[in-house]
Design a protein around this motif. Structure first.
Motif, PDB file in Angstrom:
ATOM      1  N   THR A 144      43.606  30.657  39.313  1.00  0.00           N
ATOM      2  CA  THR A 144      42.762  30.637  38.115  1.00  0.00           C
ATOM      3  C   THR A 144      41.527  31.491  38.351  1.00  0.00           C
ATOM      4  OG1 THR A 144      43.531  28.420  37.512  1.00  0.00           O
ATOM      5  CG2 THR A 144      41.456  29.171  36.528  1.00  0.00           C
ATOM      6  N   ARG A 145      40.887  31.305  39.499  1.00  0.00           N
ATOM      7  CA  ARG A 145      39.684  32.072  39.835  1.00  0.00           C
ATOM      8  C   ARG A 145      39.987  33.572  39.857  1.00  0.00           C
ATOM      9  NH1 ARG A 145      35.606  29.715  41.464  1.00  0.00           N
ATOM     10  NH2 ARG A 145      36.657  27.974  42.489  1.00  0.00           N
ATOM     11  N   ARG A 146      41.117  33.937  40.446  1.00  0.00           N
ATOM     12  CA  ARG A 146      41.519  35.353  40.500  1.00  0.00           C
ATOM     13  C   ARG A 146      41.732  35.892  39.092  1.00  0.00           C
ATOM     14  NH1 ARG A 146      45.864  38.071  39.914  1.00  0.00           N
ATOM     15  NH2 ARG A 146      47.215  36.248  39.838  1.00  0.00           N
ATOM     16  N   GLN A 206      40.111  34.862  27.377  1.00  0.00           N
ATOM     17  CA  GLN A 206      39.936  33.650  28.168  1.00  0.00           C
ATOM     18  C   GLN A 206      41.179  33.392  29.009  1.00  0.00           C
ATOM     19  OE1 GLN A 206      38.917  30.412  25.556  1.00  0.00           O
ATOM     20  NE2 GLN A 206      36.980  31.357  24.960  1.00  0.00           N
ATOM     21  N   ILE A 207      41.000  32.612  30.070  1.00  0.00           N
ATOM     22  CA  ILE A 207      42.114  32.198  30.923  1.00  0.00           C
ATOM     23  C   ILE A 207      42.375  30.718  30.683  1.00  0.00           C
ATOM     24  CG2 ILE A 207      42.921  31.915  33.300  1.00  0.00           C
ATOM     25  CD1 ILE A 207      42.761  34.852  32.393  1.00  0.00           C
ATOM     26  N   TRP A 208      43.598  30.425  30.247  1.00  0.00           N
ATOM     27  CA  TRP A 208      44.052  29.061  30.003  1.00  0.00           C
ATOM     28  C   TRP A 208      45.316  28.838  30.831  1.00  0.00           C
ATOM     29  CZ3 TRP A 208      43.120  25.928  25.175  1.00  0.00           C
ATOM     30  CH2 TRP A 208      41.911  26.269  24.564  1.00  0.00           C
ATOM     31  N   PRO A 209      45.190  28.399  32.072  1.00  0.00           N
ATOM     32  CA  PRO A 209      46.376  28.233  32.924  1.00  0.00           C
ATOM     33  C   PRO A 209      47.360  27.215  32.361  1.00  0.00           C
ATOM     34  CG  PRO A 209      44.361  28.032  34.202  1.00  0.00           C
ATOM     35  CD  PRO A 209      43.961  28.038  32.761  1.00  0.00           C
ATOM     36  N   GLN A 263      44.833  16.402  39.870  1.00  0.00           N
ATOM     37  CA  GLN A 263      44.299  17.401  40.799  1.00  0.00           C
ATOM     38  C   GLN A 263      44.465  18.816  40.245  1.00  0.00           C
ATOM     39  OE1 GLN A 263      45.761  17.009  44.813  1.00  0.00           O
ATOM     40  NE2 GLN A 263      45.455  14.797  44.798  1.00  0.00           N
ATOM     41  N   ALA A 264      45.637  19.104  39.671  1.00  0.00           N
ATOM     42  CA  ALA A 264      45.891  20.450  39.139  1.00  0.00           C
ATOM     43  C   ALA A 264      44.994  20.758  37.944  1.00  0.00           C
ATOM     44  CB  ALA A 264      47.362  20.600  38.768  1.00  0.00           C
ATOM     45  N   VAL A 265      44.817  19.792  37.058  1.00  0.00           N
ATOM     46  CA  VAL A 265      43.943  20.003  35.890  1.00  0.00           C
ATOM     47  C   VAL A 265      42.512  20.267  36.353  1.00  0.00           C
ATOM     48  CG1 VAL A 265      42.898  18.864  33.877  1.00  0.00           C
ATOM     49  CG2 VAL A 265      45.371  18.702  34.261  1.00  0.00           C
ATOM     50  N   LYS A 266      42.021  19.449  37.269  1.00  0.00           N
ATOM     51  CA  LYS A 266      40.661  19.633  37.779  1.00  0.00           C
ATOM     52  C   LYS A 266      40.525  20.961  38.513  1.00  0.00           C
ATOM     53  CE  LYS A 266      39.399  14.770  38.057  1.00  0.00           C
ATOM     54  NZ  LYS A 266      39.001  13.664  38.942  1.00  0.00           N
ATOM     55  N   ALA A 267      41.565  21.355  39.234  1.00  0.00           N
ATOM     56  CA  ALA A 267      41.540  22.623  39.973  1.00  0.00           C
ATOM     57  C   ALA A 267      41.459  23.811  39.018  1.00  0.00           C
ATOM     58  CB  ALA A 267      42.770  22.737  40.865  1.00  0.00           C
ATOM     59  N   ALA A 268      42.164  23.737  37.891  1.00  0.00           N
ATOM     60  CA  ALA A 268      42.126  24.837  36.922  1.00  0.00           C
ATOM     61  C   ALA A 268      40.698  25.043  36.418  1.00  0.00           C
ATOM     62  CB  ALA A 268      43.077  24.554  35.760  1.00  0.00           C
ATOM     63  N   PHE A 269      40.023  23.959  36.087  1.00  0.00           N
ATOM     64  CA  PHE A 269      38.648  24.094  35.601  1.00  0.00           C
ATOM     65  C   PHE A 269      37.690  24.476  36.724  1.00  0.00           C
ATOM     66  CE2 PHE A 269      40.467  21.761  32.018  1.00  0.00           C
ATOM     67  CZ  PHE A 269      39.999  22.536  30.979  1.00  0.00           C
ATOM     68  N   ALA A 270      37.941  23.999  37.934  1.00  0.00           N
ATOM     69  CA  ALA A 270      37.114  24.401  39.079  1.00  0.00           C
ATOM     70  C   ALA A 270      37.238  25.905  39.321  1.00  0.00           C
ATOM     71  CB  ALA A 270      37.522  23.630  40.337  1.00  0.00           C
ATOM     72  N   GLY A 271      38.386  26.477  38.968  1.00  0.00           N
ATOM     73  CA  GLY A 271      38.607  27.906  39.115  1.00  0.00           C
ATOM     74  C   GLY A 271      38.016  28.732  37.986  1.00  0.00           C
ATOM     75  N   VAL A 323      40.472  34.751  36.237  1.00  0.00           N
ATOM     76  CA  VAL A 323      39.185  34.832  35.539  1.00  0.00           C
ATOM     77  C   VAL A 323      38.434  36.089  35.983  1.00  0.00           C
ATOM     78  CG1 VAL A 323      36.913  33.727  35.306  1.00  0.00           C
ATOM     79  CG2 VAL A 323      39.003  32.359  35.088  1.00  0.00           C
ATOM     80  N   ALA A 324      38.428  36.349  37.283  1.00  0.00           N
ATOM     81  CA  ALA A 324      37.744  37.544  37.801  1.00  0.00           C
ATOM     82  C   ALA A 324      38.369  38.824  37.249  1.00  0.00           C
ATOM     83  CB  ALA A 324      37.790  37.549  39.325  1.00  0.00           C
ATOM     84  N   ASP A 325      39.680  38.817  37.080  1.00  0.00           N
ATOM     85  CA  ASP A 325      40.377  40.011  36.598  1.00  0.00           C
ATOM     86  C   ASP A 325      40.046  40.371  35.158  1.00  0.00           C
ATOM     87  OD1 ASP A 325      41.576  40.407  39.047  1.00  0.00           O
ATOM     88  OD2 ASP A 325      43.526  39.571  38.451  1.00  0.00           O
ATOM     89  N   VAL A 326      39.564  39.414  34.376  1.00  0.00           N
ATOM     90  CA  VAL A 326      39.228  39.709  32.975  1.00  0.00           C
ATOM     91  C   VAL A 326      37.730  39.725  32.726  1.00  0.00           C
ATOM     92  CG1 VAL A 326      41.441  38.850  32.118  1.00  0.00           C
ATOM     93  CG2 VAL A 326      39.462  37.304  32.184  1.00  0.00           C
ATOM     94  N   THR A 327      36.939  39.691  33.788  1.00  0.00           N
ATOM     95  CA  THR A 327      35.486  39.732  33.641  1.00  0.00           C
ATOM     96  C   THR A 327      35.085  40.965  32.831  1.00  0.00           C
ATOM     97  OG1 THR A 327      35.139  38.561  35.718  1.00  0.00           O
ATOM     98  CG2 THR A 327      33.290  39.856  34.900  1.00  0.00           C
ATOM     99  N   GLY A 328      34.224  40.727  31.862  1.00  0.00           N
ATOM    100  CA  GLY A 328      33.770  41.816  31.009  1.00  0.00           C
ATOM    101  C   GLY A 328      34.628  42.015  29.772  1.00  0.00           C
ATOM    102  N   HIS A 329      35.700  41.283  29.660  1.00  0.00           N
ATOM    103  CA  HIS A 329      36.573  41.362  28.484  1.00  0.00           C
ATOM    104  C   HIS A 329      36.501  40.042  27.727  1.00  0.00           C
ATOM    105  CE1 HIS A 329      38.306  45.116  29.892  1.00  0.00           C
ATOM    106  NE2 HIS A 329      38.405  44.561  31.089  1.00  0.00           N
ATOM    107  N   PRO A 330      36.693  40.061  26.422  1.00  0.00           N
ATOM    108  CA  PRO A 330      36.570  38.829  25.632  1.00  0.00           C
ATOM    109  C   PRO A 330      37.827  37.952  25.640  1.00  0.00           C
ATOM    110  CG  PRO A 330      37.000  40.664  24.186  1.00  0.00           C
ATOM    111  CD  PRO A 330      36.871  41.237  25.583  1.00  0.00           C
TER     112      PRO A 330
END
Length: 148
Positions: free
Chosen positions: A70-72, A83-86, A108-116, A74-81
């Motif tokens: 998820t973090r990766r 969103q990432i919804w895993p 755990q997976a749901v919390k991890a997605a938002f943590a990312g 999100v980083a890949d779309v930085t600057g673009h409008p």
């Protein structure tokens, strides 16, 4: 154009699917390399810290995998409008002996997605496949996070 991107981060099913990929690679291009070595090399190349090959199908991928990917994303779309919804794995069918969903694993997976850094999640893959206790665990996690 897309409002959001849904990476399919099915951590339970990922273990068995990864093992199947390794078996396929072993039966073709990497026939001289033991499957466990192929798995280790691929996991390292992908930056995944997951269970050893002989345990991977039974353990699936970790919630940390969901957060890292998820973090990766999100980083890949930085600057673009966009969103990432895993897509979070809730009872995606797996083979016998592979990891099945549990309420704790879903939380755990749901919390991890938002943590990312996810802006939302999609409970995947198909509502009719989901066990009520696992679906409820996703709701519990969302309430604990203050999302609903």
């Amino acid at each position: 154009y897309s409002d959001f991107i849904r990476p399919a981060l099915y951590n339970n099913a990922a273990g068995g699917r990864f093992v199947s990929f390794v078996k396929g690679a072993h039966s073709s291009v990497y026939g001289d390399v033991p499957p466990a070595t192929i798995s280790d090399v691929l996991l390292k190349q992908l930056g995944y810290d997951e269970a050893p090959y002989d345990q991977l199908a039974a353990t699936g991928f970790s919630a940390s995998y969901v957060e890292r990917e998820t973090r990766r994303s999100v980083a890949d779309v930085t600057g673009h409008p966009v969103q990432i919804w895993p897509g979070v794995d809730i009872d995606v069918p797996v083979e016998a002996g592979e990891r099945h969903c549990t309420p704790d694993g879903v939380k755990q997976a749901v919390k991890a997605a938002f943590a990312g850094g996810a802006q939302g999640i999609i409970l995947s893959r198909n509502y009719t496949e989901m066990k009520p206790e696992n679906l409820s665990a996703a709701g519990d996690a969302l309430r604990e996070l203050g999302k609903i």
